[in-house]
Every structure is written in structure tokens, then in C-alpha cells.
Scaffold this motif. Structure first.
Motif, short mmCIF file in Angstrom:
data_model
loop_
_atom_site.label_atom_id
_atom_site.label_comp_id
_atom_site.label_asym_id
_atom_site.label_seq_id
_atom_site.Cartn_x
_atom_site.Cartn_y
_atom_site.Cartn_z
N ILE A 456 0.84 -1.13 0.09
CA ILE A 456 0.05 -0.10 0.20
C ILE A 456 0.70 1.18 0.09
O ILE A 456 0.87 2.31 -0.72
CB ILE A 456 -0.75 -0.08 1.26
N VAL A 457 1.93 1.24 0.77
CA VAL A 457 2.91 2.36 0.73
C VAL A 457 3.36 2.52 -0.49
O VAL A 457 3.72 3.76 -0.94
CB VAL A 457 4.05 2.06 2.03
N ALA A 458 4.02 1.44 -1.24
CA ALA A 458 4.25 1.67 -2.46
C ALA A 458 3.57 2.40 -3.40
O ALA A 458 4.10 2.75 -4.58
CB ALA A 458 4.73 0.40 -3.19
N ILE A 459 2.13 2.59 -3.26
CA ILE A 459 1.36 3.09 -4.29
C ILE A 459 1.75 4.58 -4.39
O ILE A 459 1.90 5.26 -5.57
CB ILE A 459 -0.14 3.02 -3.76
N GLY A 460 2.02 5.25 -3.34
CA GLY A 460 2.45 6.63 -2.99
C GLY A 460 3.66 6.86 -3.68
O GLY A 460 4.23 7.76 -4.32
N ILE A 461 5.01 5.79 -3.52
CA ILE A 461 6.04 5.80 -3.87
C ILE A 461 6.10 5.98 -5.36
O ILE A 461 6.78 6.72 -6.14
CB ILE A 461 6.90 4.90 -3.39
#
Length: 649
Positions: A456-461
Motif C-alpha cells: 500500500i505504501v508503494a502506491i504513493g512511492i
């Protein structure tokens, strides 16, 4: 077709080939029944089997089980579980019990493997060879079998290495009180890299056909033993845990966790029952002074001392590597030192280039193997997931909400250009899903809730990388460039920023994975994986797509819904990178764009100076001519140091 266009299409073809390869391999696994289209889930999401073991000493044993013995038992069990291919297992101690939690539904063989007691054996070494599997003919060993191992590039052991590497001086075993006639040599012999390993050729083949004279005879190298020796792959982690110990009265082959060498050995001559204890400490010379190194001291009982005296008496007079004996714990050779003298009093020491930690580790392994200990199964039951499907559903919903919000923001901010962001996220998600499913099939990886948080964090990255690129394109358009030129120049500058940002994220993920334990490692793994995939998608999809779109009429002419209309971008806003903008001071000098200033300069050169307020909107032909003329000088300015470029972001 231009060279740039060909390069963009070639990048897209490479990305398509990668996706086809990922899902093609996964399809093969699904069709063969060995894989699934979805990743396996860890204990917190899928549950599994919990086994509680209690270490019990044999009747009549006088030793006591302490915490170091429990820790060593956990290490041995973890090594077995890892070698069996089960990932995300939890092995802990609770009081005097060992709790083993295996995700999913492990087979009976894995469960039985966990409860086995570790065994310690001392066997004479007959051959030391290369770790890779080799081929043999009917009666001889190939030259590659005789080639000593150097130092392989990858570790195959799941436990800390207790002995020096192949490039260092290997173990030296000496008598704690050597006899004057059998003093150890002043030169340490390298047990890990002998000059040559003898092969049973013409003379030794006849010996192998006869009855063995002693435990160091080549007669123990039967056809079956040599076949196992040739097939053994000591670069495979599965051969470093949970292997059968073999017949104690026959030859045996195993891998060395010290130097990854492949060893062929004779029958068992001394067992853990013959070893009373083991300890580590500073190494002392014969004069009683400290040498600065560390050693491991072995103390045999009376029966073991007699056996060990016979072994060392025979081995000390043999050629290398038959002057070595292998210490085998749980099917893995943890050390194979060279015998330098007869040891008759049951007190021996293993020395070499040990660090304090390596000496302690080897001593603990020997001490644990010497314990008359068995593991009793107190309970063996199926357990439900600690978090369950409800938490998994909430995690997936959170990820979906984040993805929708990013998509909406992209469409509002970039209009049609936002669809490139959405397509890039879809490609990144498909690649990540396929890779994780492959890892779940090939390496037994299981996805935990912490791992889902990393996704989920990777979506923003991932979205942040696209924003950096798009805003740089807009900045180039504000300076008066054509879209084709803006895409090329923006990529040169944005690529550096994206790579540096992703490198920092990857470094943080790797550091967290190494230092953390438990579920945090799952988060770090998926974060690092998605960071690498982000770089691949930006390089092979986002930039090539922008190159091709820049050559279309809709985007190239700056349609108002394209998100790249110079009139809508304005002149008073410049993007500074990663969410920051500057206004006012960034407006072009005299309120003119680069194209207008160039046009004014050209007209001034032709017919005199033209005041700023007299310059109207240049024609399309004038803008194109000015941009083409300014291309070379601006490219040179782009390559200049950052401090020398005015207006550079």
C-alpha cells in the motif's frame, strides 16, 4: 521512424516480454499443480499448525538444559524448516518449551522433521571436493571432484558460520598436553583447501573392492556413496538442514557449512555420547601465554577418550585430506579440522582464525550435540489465523481506496495525462502480483499483513515518481519548448531525481530487512520489491509512452484536455520537485516566454530594438524557429553545474 521512437517501442516490447515471462512461468506452475495464481498467506492471515516441543534429557543424564541449549535447538529446527522450503515460520521459546508455528498445512514429513533430536558424529574424511554436482564414470572420480573448493559467491547455510572461510587458515586440532615426540607442526594446515584430494584410481579401486582395513580406507567409497558424492549440490540450501544422518557403519557424504566443500567420509567412530562438554576461550600456546586468538576445547569422557586416541593415532600419519576428521551435526559438517598430533588424554582443542563469536558458536553446537536430549511433542494442533480474513479484507480495501484517490488526483491535476499514471500503476501492480506469486511458488514466500502494508505504501512511492516526471515536463513547456523537446529534457533531469529517491527507499528497505525480525521484515521485503519495480515501470513504460504521446496531435498540439496546454499552465508557477512550487519570482523576465524573448531578439537584430510591450504573440513558425535555434545552447546549459544555471529547478 525516428531513433527516439524506435527506442520507446523497444522499451515497451521489453516490458511486455517481462510480463509474459512472469505469467508464463506462473501458468506452468498452475498447470503442473505446484503453484497457485494467488500468493500464499502467512500465519497471521491463513493460520497453520502449532507444535510445542519440550526438551527432555535421557534417563541417568547429569547435565542440565540451559537457555543456550534451547537457543541452539531453535537454530537447528529453524535450519531444518528453512531447508524444507517452508517460509514465514515462527520458532520461539516459551519457558522450557519450544513453540514451532508453521503456516498453511505442512506435510507429515515436515512435522516429523521438526521433532527429531539432533545427532553429533565424528567421521574420518576421505575426499574433499568442489561443491557443485559432478559426473562420474563407473570406477573413477572426475577431476572436478578432486578440485578443492575455493570460496563460493553465495552462502548456503542458514546459521552463522562457526569456522573460518576457505581463504583463511582452517582449523588445527592439537593435544592440550602434547607428547614430546608428537608436537604439533609450526605451520597450520588448511583443512578447507587441501592441495589435492586423492581419488580412488587403479590402486585404490582394488582396495575399495576388498573389505575396509580401517575407517580411513577407500573401501568405504562404494558405488552408492560415490554416486551420492557426485550428485550432491552444496550450493543448494536444502542440503544444509534436515538431512538424514546415514548409516553410522557405512560411508557418508555431506556438505560443510564452514567452507561449502563436499566431503566423503568413513563410518562413525565417535558420537555425541562420547563428548562430555565443549567450551571456547582465548587460545594459549604450549608455554601458557595467550596467542591473541580463540579456540574451542573438547572434553571427552573415558570411553570417548579411548576412541579418540585411536582415531588421532591413525589420522596423524595419513596424507591430506585423510588426516582430517569431520564433525557432523544434524547432517551438516560444522568443522573438519586437521589432526596434528596424537590425543590420548581426552582433552583436545580446535584452533584457527576464530573470532570470539565463531568460537562460541562452534562450542555451543558441540555442546548441544553432546547432550543426551530428545524433543517430546506436547501438542500438535491446527491454529486459526491471528488476524484472519477480516483484517486482510480491510487491508485490501485500504489499498483500493488509496489507489482510487491517487487516480482521481491524477485526472484532476493532469487531465488526460492522468491516464498514463493510472496505466503505470496498473502495470506496476500486475508485475508485483506476478513476482510475489512466483516467489510464493518457487521459494515458499508467504504474504503477511505487514507485507500488504508495504504494498500500500508503494502506491504513493510509485505515483510520486510519475508526478516528478510530469511536473518537469510542464516546467519545460512553461519555458517555451515544444512537447517533444520538453519530454526529452524533462526525462534527463527527472530521471536523476527518481533514481536517487528510489535508491534511498531501497536502502532503507534493505537495512530494515537485515536488522528487523518478524512481520517488520515482511514490510521491508515488499517495500524493497516494489521500489525496484517502480524503477522498471518508469524506465520501460511511463517514459516510452510519453515519448510516443508527444508525437500525437492531441498531446503534441497542447489540447486543453491533455494536461499539457501551455496556456493553462501559466507563466508564474514553477515546480521545484517533490511537491514544492515557486511563484512570482519564477515568472519569465519582462513577462515574456522563452520563445517570445527569442523572437524579440531576432527582430531586434534584423530591424532594430523592439520594446517589450510592442512584442505581440509570435506565430507558430516563429516559435518553432526560435526553439530549434535555441536547442543546442539550452542543452549545453542543462549539462552545466547546478550553481551555474539560473532558473534551474
Amino acid at each position: 521512424m525516428s531513433k527516439v521512437t524506435k527506442g520507446a517501442r523497444r522499451s515497451l516490447i521489453w516490458l511486455a516480454a517481462i510480463l509474459v515471462a512472469i505469467y508464463g512461468l506462473l501458468a506452468v506452475g498452475v498447470l503442473t499443480g505446484n503453484a497457485s495464481w494467488t500468493p500464499g498467506l502467512a500465519l497471521d492471515l491463513a493460520g497453520g499448525r502449532q507444535i510445542i516441543l519440550t526438551p527432555v534429557l535421557d534417563e541417568g543424564a547429569t547435565q542440565e538444559i540451559d537457555q543456550s541449549d534451547l537457543d541452539q535447538a531453535v537454530s537447528v529446527i529453524r535450519q531444518r524448516v528453512d531447508a524444507s522450503g517452508v517460509a514465514e515460520a515462527e520458532i520461539t521459546t516459551q519457558g522450557n518449551n519450544i513453540v514451532v508455528a508453521l503456516p498453511g498445512t505442512p506435510d507429515d514429513a515436515t512435522v516429523d522433521l521438526v521433532a527429531q533430536a539432533a545427532q553429533l558424529q565424528f567421521r574420518p574424511v576421505l575426499l574433499v571436493g568442489d561443491p557443485s554436482p559432478t559426473t562420474t564414470d563407473d570406477e573413477t572420480v572426475t577431476e572436478s571432484d578432486e578440485t578443492p573448493v575455493a570460496e563460493p559467491s553465495a552462502s548456503a547455510s542458514a546459521t552463522p558460520e562457526p569456522t573460518p572461510s576457505a581463504s583463511e587458515v582452517a582449523n588445527l586440532i592439537t593435544d592440550a598436553e602434547p607428547e614430546p615426540s608428537a608436537s604439533p607442526s609450526a605451520v597450520l594446515l588448511d583443512a578447507a583447501v587441501p592441495e589435492a584430494s586423492p581419488s580412488p584410481s587403479a590402486e585404490t579401486t582394488d582396495e575399495a573392492a576388498a573389505e575396509p582395513e580401517d575407517a580411513s580406507s577407500f573401501a568405504w567409497l562404494t558405488e552408492d556413496v560415490m554416486a551420492d558424492y557426485a550428485a550432491l549440490d552444496c550450493l543448494d540450501v536444502e542440503n544444509y538442514g534436515g538431512r538424514t544422518m546415514g548409516d553410522p557403519d557405512a560411508g557418508y557424504v555431506a556438505c560443510s557449512s564452514a567452507d561449502f566443500a563436499k566431503l566423503a567420509m568413513g563410518p562413525v567412530e565417535v558420537t555425541g555420547d562420547d563428548l562430555e562438554t565443549a567450551s571456547s576461550g582465548p587460545e594459549m600456546s604450549q608455554t601458557g601465554s595467550f596467542t591473541g586468538g580463540y579456540e574451542v576445547r573438547l572434553q571427552f569422557n573415558s570411553e570417548g577418550a579411548a576412541k579418540f586416541a585411536d582415531v588421532t593415532t591413525r589420522l596423524v600419519g595419513l596424507e591430506d585430506p585423510r588426516n582430517q576428521f569431520a564433525i557432523v551435526l544434524d547432517g551438516v559438517v560444522i568443522s573438519h579440522p586437521v589432526v596434528q598430533s596424537r590425543i590420548t588424554n581426552g582433552e583436545a582443542s580446535i584452533s584457527g582464525n576464530f573470532t570470539q563469536e565463531q568460537a562460541e558458536q562452534l562450542a555451543n553446537q558441540l555442546k548441544f550435540g553432546a547432550l543426551p536430549l530428545s524433543l517430546e511433542v506436547q501438542s500438535n494442533q491446527q491454529i486459526s489465523s491471528t488476524l484472519g480474513a477480516d483484517q486482510l479484507e480491510k487491508g485490501l480495501i485500504a489499498g483500493l481506496i488509496g489507489l482510487v484517490l491517487v487516480a482521481l488526483y491524477s485526472l484532476v491535476q493532469y487531465r488526460a495525462l492522468g491516464f498514463v499514471t493510472i496505466a503505470s500503476l496498473i502495470i506496476a501492480g500486475a508485475t508485483t502480483f506476478g513476482v510475489i506469486s512466483l516467489l510464493s511458488w518457487g521459494l515458499g514466500y508467504r504474504l503477511s499483513l505487514a507485507g500488504i502494508a508495504g504494498l500500500i505504501v508503494a502506491i504513493g512511492i510509485t505515483a510520486d515518481s510519475f508526478i516528478v516526471y510530469f511536473e518537469r515536463i510542464r516546467d519545460e513547456l512553461r519555458e517555451g519548448r515544444s512537447l517533444k523537446s520538453a519530454v526529452d529534457h524533462a526525462w534527463t533531469r527527472a530521471r536523476r531525481t527518481i533514481l536517487i529517491s528510489d535508491a534511498v527507499s531501497l536502502l532503507a528497505a534493505v537495512t530494515l530487512y537485515i536488522l528487523a525480525v518478524g512481520g517488520v521484515r515482511g514490510f521491508a521485503f515488499t517495500l524493497g520489491l516494489t521500489t525496484v519495480i517502480d524503477v522498471i515501470v518508469v524506465m520501460l513504460f511511463t517514459h516510452p509512452v510519453m515519448v510516443l504521446l508527444a508525437r500525437t496531435k492531441f498531446f503534441g498540439e497542447g489540447h486543453k484536455w491533455s494536461g499539457l496546454d501551455p496556456r493553462q499552465l501559466g507563466r508564474d508557477t514553477m515546480y521545484k520537485g517533490r511537491g514544492r512550487v515557486r511563484t512570482g519570482a519564477a515568472a519569465p523576465k519582462d513577462g515574456l516566454t522563452l520563445a517570445e524573448r527569442r523572437a524579440a531578439e531576432r527582430k531586434a537584430a534584423e530591424g532594430g530594438a523592439v520594446a517589450a510591450d510592442e512584442v505581440g504573440e509570435p506565430t507558430a513558425a516563429e516559435v518553432a524557429a526560435v526553439n530549434d535555434a535555441a536547442e543546442v545552447s539550452e542543452a549545453d546549459a542543462d549539462d552545466a553545474p547546478a550553481n551555474d544555471r539560473k532558473g534551474d529547478v
